[in-house]
Design a protein around this motif. Sequence first.
Motif: not given
Length: 336
Positions: A87-104, A118-128
Amino acid sequence: MPTHTMRAVRLHEHGGPEVLRHDEVPVPEVGPGEVLVRVHAVGVNPPDWYLRDGMSNLPPETRPKFDLPVIPGTDLSGVVEAVASDVDGFSVGDEVFGLLRFPSFDGSTYAEYVTAPASDLALKPAGIDHVHAAGAPMAGLTAWQFLIELGHDHPSPFQAARHRPVPLDADMTVLVNGAAGGVGHFALQLAKWKGAHVIAVASGAHETFLRELGADQFIDYTKGRPEELVHDVDVVLDAVGGPGSRRFLRTLKRGGSQFPVFFGEFDEEETARLGVTVTGTQVRSNGAQLAELGRLLDTGVVRVAIDSTFPLAEAQAAHERAAQGHIQGKIVLTVA
């Protein structure tokens, strides 16, 4: 690294909210393409209670397979704790949010730690904060995939044809039924972002809230029938569904579309006679779309309304709140 056990809420049997148990379980191991997330907040969604009650609302042949005990939950906001070597898009310490493995149904977010593709995640918006971010993934992506961009070519289990969002602009009128709920309040705001005139349908208690979110017109369904009050609508997004959904067809202009989020009961002869289309899809995990939605959340163009929060250990109370209905925005579980 975390200790080797964690707290999680699990189902050992199906039933009401009382079957949610707060257990000690092993921390999951990161697999290829995954990151380990320390969970800070968890969004509560209808699939969580469908899983809890054993999918009794689905025909047996369409029910996803799963084994008990199972950790429910699909939505999270948290911090990356470990990253698989590929995985190269995320690093330890990154704040992330996501919908995991749906519709399973193996998102397993009602826990202190979870492994996430990793493909289900995005960086959490800093503003919220994490609570608001956790309320966004499933409901926000549902509204996005119905109204803005489908973003996948998987067939829906409910219809053969591929769902196609209708391009929205200032010449369009969109009616959102169930506008105060999770999907509804995002759909209202996304339609406004595109410039559409939005009619919100909900109970009277939500009027001020929905006008603050940008509703141009409000209909209290306890006092008037939308199908008698509104006509020539381009798109109806019905976040309520069920047998009553058909009545909204009469609010549409010829060539208009109704998007049932929970598939209603429709009569093909009636839709043909009215010259309208009924089409839906099933939300799917999508980190790239979530990143786009995240930009709108970061700038305040779209906001997440929080109905209530409960500690993870009180998941039963959160599900009891959900069962009462008339939710304004999202219910979120907080993880210490």
